[in-house]
Write an enzyme that holds these catalytic residues in place. Structure first.
Site, PDB file in Angstrom:
ATOM      1  N   HIS A 235       0.821  -1.207   0.000  1.00 14.87           N
ATOM      2  CA  HIS A 235       0.000   0.000   0.000  1.00 14.87           C
ATOM      3  C   HIS A 235       0.859   1.263   0.000  1.00 14.87           C
ATOM      4  O   HIS A 235       0.578   2.223  -0.724  1.00 14.87           O
ATOM      5  CB  HIS A 235      -0.920   0.011   1.215  1.00 14.87           C
ATOM      6  CG  HIS A 235      -2.092  -0.914   1.097  1.00 14.87           C
ATOM      7  ND1 HIS A 235      -3.068  -1.005   2.064  1.00 14.87           N
ATOM      8  CD2 HIS A 235      -2.447  -1.795   0.121  1.00 14.87           C
ATOM      9  CE1 HIS A 235      -3.962  -1.901   1.695  1.00 14.87           C
ATOM     10  NE2 HIS A 235      -3.617  -2.385   0.521  1.00 14.87           N
TER      11      HIS A 235
ATOM     12  N   TYR B 164      -9.507   4.227   3.030  1.00 16.30           N
ATOM     13  CA  TYR B 164     -10.099   3.110   3.779  1.00 16.30           C
ATOM     14  C   TYR B 164     -11.583   3.354   4.048  1.00 16.30           C
ATOM     15  O   TYR B 164     -12.359   2.402   4.158  1.00 16.30           O
ATOM     16  CB  TYR B 164      -9.341   2.884   5.086  1.00 16.30           C
ATOM     17  CG  TYR B 164      -8.001   2.217   4.875  1.00 16.30           C
ATOM     18  CD1 TYR B 164      -7.905   0.824   4.807  1.00 16.30           C
ATOM     19  CD2 TYR B 164      -6.835   2.966   4.725  1.00 16.30           C
ATOM     20  CE1 TYR B 164      -6.686   0.212   4.602  1.00 16.30           C
ATOM     21  CE2 TYR B 164      -5.611   2.355   4.518  1.00 16.30           C
ATOM     22  CZ  TYR B 164      -5.539   0.970   4.461  1.00 16.30           C
ATOM     23  OH  TYR B 164      -4.324   0.353   4.236  1.00 16.30           O
TER      24      TYR B 164
ATOM     25  N   GLU C 203       1.421   1.929   7.761  1.00  9.39           N
ATOM     26  CA  GLU C 203       1.753   2.740   6.586  1.00  9.39           C
ATOM     27  C   GLU C 203       2.270   4.122   6.985  1.00  9.39           C
ATOM     28  O   GLU C 203       3.208   4.640   6.366  1.00  9.39           O
ATOM     29  CB  GLU C 203       0.525   2.853   5.675  1.00  9.39           C
ATOM     30  CG  GLU C 203       0.214   1.539   4.962  1.00  9.39           C
ATOM     31  CD  GLU C 203      -1.235   1.365   4.582  1.00  9.39           C
ATOM     32  OE1 GLU C 203      -1.960   2.387   4.491  1.00  9.39           O
ATOM     33  OE2 GLU C 203      -1.671   0.209   4.379  1.00  9.39           O
TER      34      GLU C 203
ATOM     35  N   TYR D 223      11.478  -3.376  -3.141  1.00  7.80           N
ATOM     36  CA  TYR D 223      11.016  -3.024  -4.481  1.00  7.80           C
ATOM     37  C   TYR D 223      10.604  -1.563  -4.520  1.00  7.80           C
ATOM     38  O   TYR D 223      10.471  -0.890  -3.484  1.00  7.80           O
ATOM     39  CB  TYR D 223       9.831  -3.908  -4.898  1.00  7.80           C
ATOM     40  CG  TYR D 223       8.679  -3.924  -3.903  1.00  7.80           C
ATOM     41  CD1 TYR D 223       7.779  -2.873  -3.817  1.00  7.80           C
ATOM     42  CD2 TYR D 223       8.503  -5.007  -3.046  1.00  7.80           C
ATOM     43  CE1 TYR D 223       6.736  -2.877  -2.912  1.00  7.80           C
ATOM     44  CE2 TYR D 223       7.460  -5.038  -2.128  1.00  7.80           C
ATOM     45  CZ  TYR D 223       6.576  -3.977  -2.059  1.00  7.80           C
ATOM     46  OH  TYR D 223       5.553  -3.991  -1.138  1.00  7.80           O
TER      47      TYR D 223
ATOM     48  N   SER E  55      11.327  -5.271  -8.140  1.00  8.57           N
ATOM     49  CA  SER E  55      12.407  -5.387  -7.155  1.00  8.57           C
ATOM     50  C   SER E  55      13.646  -4.641  -7.633  1.00  8.57           C
ATOM     51  O   SER E  55      13.961  -4.629  -8.828  1.00  8.57           O
ATOM     52  CB  SER E  55      12.770  -6.859  -6.929  1.00  8.57           C
ATOM     53  OG  SER E  55      11.712  -7.557  -6.324  1.00  8.57           O
TER      54      SER E  55
ATOM     55  N   GLY F 110      11.704 -14.074 -10.347  1.00 11.60           N
ATOM     56  CA  GLY F 110      11.901 -14.006  -8.896  1.00 11.60           C
ATOM     57  C   GLY F 110      13.362 -13.913  -8.507  1.00 11.60           C
ATOM     58  O   GLY F 110      13.694 -13.722  -7.335  1.00 11.60           O
TER      59      GLY F 110
ATOM     60  N   THR G 203      15.278 -11.479  -9.141  1.00  9.85           N
ATOM     61  CA  THR G 203      15.741 -10.093  -8.963  1.00  9.85           C
ATOM     62  C   THR G 203      16.052  -9.715  -7.517  1.00  9.85           C
ATOM     63  O   THR G 203      17.135  -9.185  -7.250  1.00  9.85           O
ATOM     64  CB  THR G 203      14.748  -9.109  -9.608  1.00  9.85           C
ATOM     65  OG1 THR G 203      13.417  -9.394  -9.171  1.00  9.85           O
ATOM     66  CG2 THR G 203      14.813  -9.206 -11.118  1.00  9.85           C
ATOM     67  N   PRO G 204      15.159  -9.954  -6.530  1.00  9.50           N
ATOM     68  CA  PRO G 204      15.552  -9.590  -5.168  1.00  9.50           C
ATOM     69  C   PRO G 204      16.678 -10.465  -4.638  1.00  9.50           C
ATOM     70  O   PRO G 204      17.471 -10.026  -3.795  1.00  9.50           O
ATOM     71  CB  PRO G 204      14.261  -9.784  -4.364  1.00  9.50           C
ATOM     72  CG  PRO G 204      13.465 -10.773  -5.144  1.00  9.50           C
ATOM     73  CD  PRO G 204      13.782 -10.479  -6.590  1.00  9.50           C
TER      74      PRO G 204
ATOM     75  N   PHE H 299       5.205 -11.850  -6.271  1.00 10.05           N
ATOM     76  CA  PHE H 299       5.017 -10.776  -7.254  1.00 10.05           C
ATOM     77  C   PHE H 299       3.543 -10.752  -7.639  1.00 10.05           C
ATOM     78  O   PHE H 299       2.978 -11.769  -8.059  1.00 10.05           O
ATOM     79  CB  PHE H 299       5.873 -11.022  -8.490  1.00 10.05           C
ATOM     80  CG  PHE H 299       7.352 -10.789  -8.278  1.00 10.05           C
ATOM     81  CD1 PHE H 299       7.823 -10.177  -7.133  1.00 10.05           C
ATOM     82  CD2 PHE H 299       8.276 -11.183  -9.219  1.00 10.05           C
ATOM     83  CE1 PHE H 299       9.175  -9.960  -6.929  1.00 10.05           C
ATOM     84  CE2 PHE H 299       9.635 -10.965  -9.047  1.00 10.05           C
ATOM     85  CZ  PHE H 299      10.084 -10.357  -7.891  1.00 10.05           C
TER      86      PHE H 299
ATOM     87  N   PRO I 208      -0.643  -9.982  -6.677  1.00 14.40           N
ATOM     88  CA  PRO I 208      -1.501 -10.236  -5.513  1.00 14.40           C
ATOM     89  C   PRO I 208      -1.026 -11.462  -4.744  1.00 14.40           C
ATOM     90  O   PRO I 208      -0.669 -12.485  -5.338  1.00 14.40           O
ATOM     91  CB  PRO I 208      -2.884 -10.479  -6.142  1.00 14.40           C
ATOM     92  CG  PRO I 208      -2.832  -9.786  -7.453  1.00 14.40           C
ATOM     93  CD  PRO I 208      -1.418  -9.923  -7.932  1.00 14.40           C
TER      94      PRO I 208
END
Length: 403
Positions: A88, A98, A140, A190, A208, A281, A283-284, A394, A396
């Protein structure tokens, strides 16, 4: 946490709500986007909405949060909340949003469940929602404060583009204004990248950072998402943003980029590490592997990667080079379609049977969900505690939705 009267009501109604949560989230998004089309155009991922994966992720998170509250009334699932809050924050989600979500979510609940939503039931689930929402708002806010960030995307200029494979390109970027301190990040995190598409929509995706912290130039490595036919005949659409980046972004292009976020970060302790990835996957994991070399990590490091073929293994040279700089590291690569000239590679899916996993290992996973589930199961079988296995999804997060 959840009050006892509400806990009793939620416990009693959870099977009914859980059974209908898919329809509830579908109607929620339909109502939300009818009232606020700008959210679908400029904030939500249109590809995930079309595929239904965002609805599945929302349904899974709501059900998991409510279940956790009734089973652990004095606790809250902070690992799940942190993962959501980081996503978020990278999108610039604000507290007022919200309230908008609450309005349309509860309208959908009433629409689907009808007379079953008594005043008591509505109050109990309202309490669940605001416990989750207020926890996310607080996390957040802390993330924004730590980054001195207001949630806005800022202009970064592309200094170099590198073709890693036929479908993966690395973009090296620096702030367009050329001055001021860069926001800190940790290996594994990321950034969000926003682009303006031909139809006027501003779509945002997370990528990422594929290099270690410390350089004034950051880099992201983006895989072009091609349309493909799925089992059953349905076709998944091509990635709007990834294809736009591949087709239009070159040296000198300007991208809108967020501050770094993400809770899959490399632990600083000198313990054995296992980095497992599949496809993009990687990349990180590359950033983590480079960081281990920068910090002079002495404990054993095990690198595991799966891909379709060596030619499609993005950043393979970095994988091998960074591992080679460590005091004690070994690499294990699996390919569905191996090629001659790579005698150390393995064929098929990842099988950790012959891979040594040291006591005290901390494992980091990134790749398709079936891959991560399979590797996690194997690591648990080798004695790695669940608390020491960390993952990044990566798109949802469907892990909870499929539990």
């Amino acid at each position: 946490m959840l009050s006892e009267p509400s806990a009793s009501t939620v416990r009693a109604t959870l099977p009914v709500v859980g059974a209908a949560i898919g329809e509830i989230t579908e109607r929620f998004y339909a109502g939300l986007f009818t009232a606020h089309p700008e959210l679908l155009r400029d904030l939500f991922n249109r590809g995930n909405q079309a595929a239904g994966t965002q609805r599945q992720a929302l349904a899974g998170s709501i059900a998991a949060f409510a279940t956790y509250l009734v089973e652990h009334p004095d606790e809250r699932p902070d690992a799940m909340l942190n993962r959501i809050a980081h996503k978020h924050a990278s999108l610039g989600v604000a507290p007022d949003q919200y309230k908008v979500v609450h309005e349309h979510l509860f309208a959908a609940i009433v629409e689907v469940l009808g007379d079953a939503v008594t005043a008591e039931v509505a109050a109990a689930w309202d309490e669940v929602y605001w416990l989750m929402a207020n926890a996310l708002i607080a996390i957040e806010k802390r993330l924004y404060d730590e980054q001195a960030d207001d949630g806005a995307l800022r202009p970064w200029v592309v200094t170099e583009r590198v073709e890693e494979t036929a479908d993966v390109a690395t973009f090296r970027i620096r702030p367009a204004d050329g001055g001021g301190p860069l926001p800190d990040f940790r290996a594994g995190q990321y950034v969000s990248v926003g682009v303006r598409l031909p139809d006027g929509a501003r779509q945002i995706r997370q990528y990422s950072l594929s290099s270690a912290p410390g350089s004034p130039v950051r880099q992201i490595s983006v895989k072009r998402v091609r349309a493909e036919e799925n089992p059953g005949g349905a076709t998944s659409p091509e990635g709007e943003v990834s294809n736009h980046l591949h087709a239009h972004v070159r040296e000198g292009s300007v991208l809108e980029v967020s501050a770094p976020y993400g809770d899959l970060v490399l632990d600083d302790t000198d313990t054995p590490v296992l980095l497992a990835s599949a496809g993009i996957g990687v990349t990180p994991m590359i950033a983590m592997l480079e960081q281990l070399g920068v910090t002079g990590h002495k404990a054993p490091v095990t690198v595991v990667h799966a891909d379709r073929s060596p030619a499609e293994h993005a950043l393979r040279a970095d994988h091998e080079a960074f591992a080679g700089k460590l005091a004690d590291a070994e690499t294990h690569f699996w390919y569905e379609h191996p090629e001659p000239g790579h005698p150390a590679d393995r064929t098929g899916l990842v099988d950790l049977t012959g891979v040594t996993v040291r006591p005290g290992t901390r494992a980091y996973l990134c790749g398709p969900l079936p891959f991560m589930r399979a590797v996690r199961t194997q690591l648990l079988g080798k004695g790695v505690p669940a608390a020491d296995i960390h993952y990044e999804v990566f798109g949802p997060d469907l892990w909870l939705a499929q539990d």
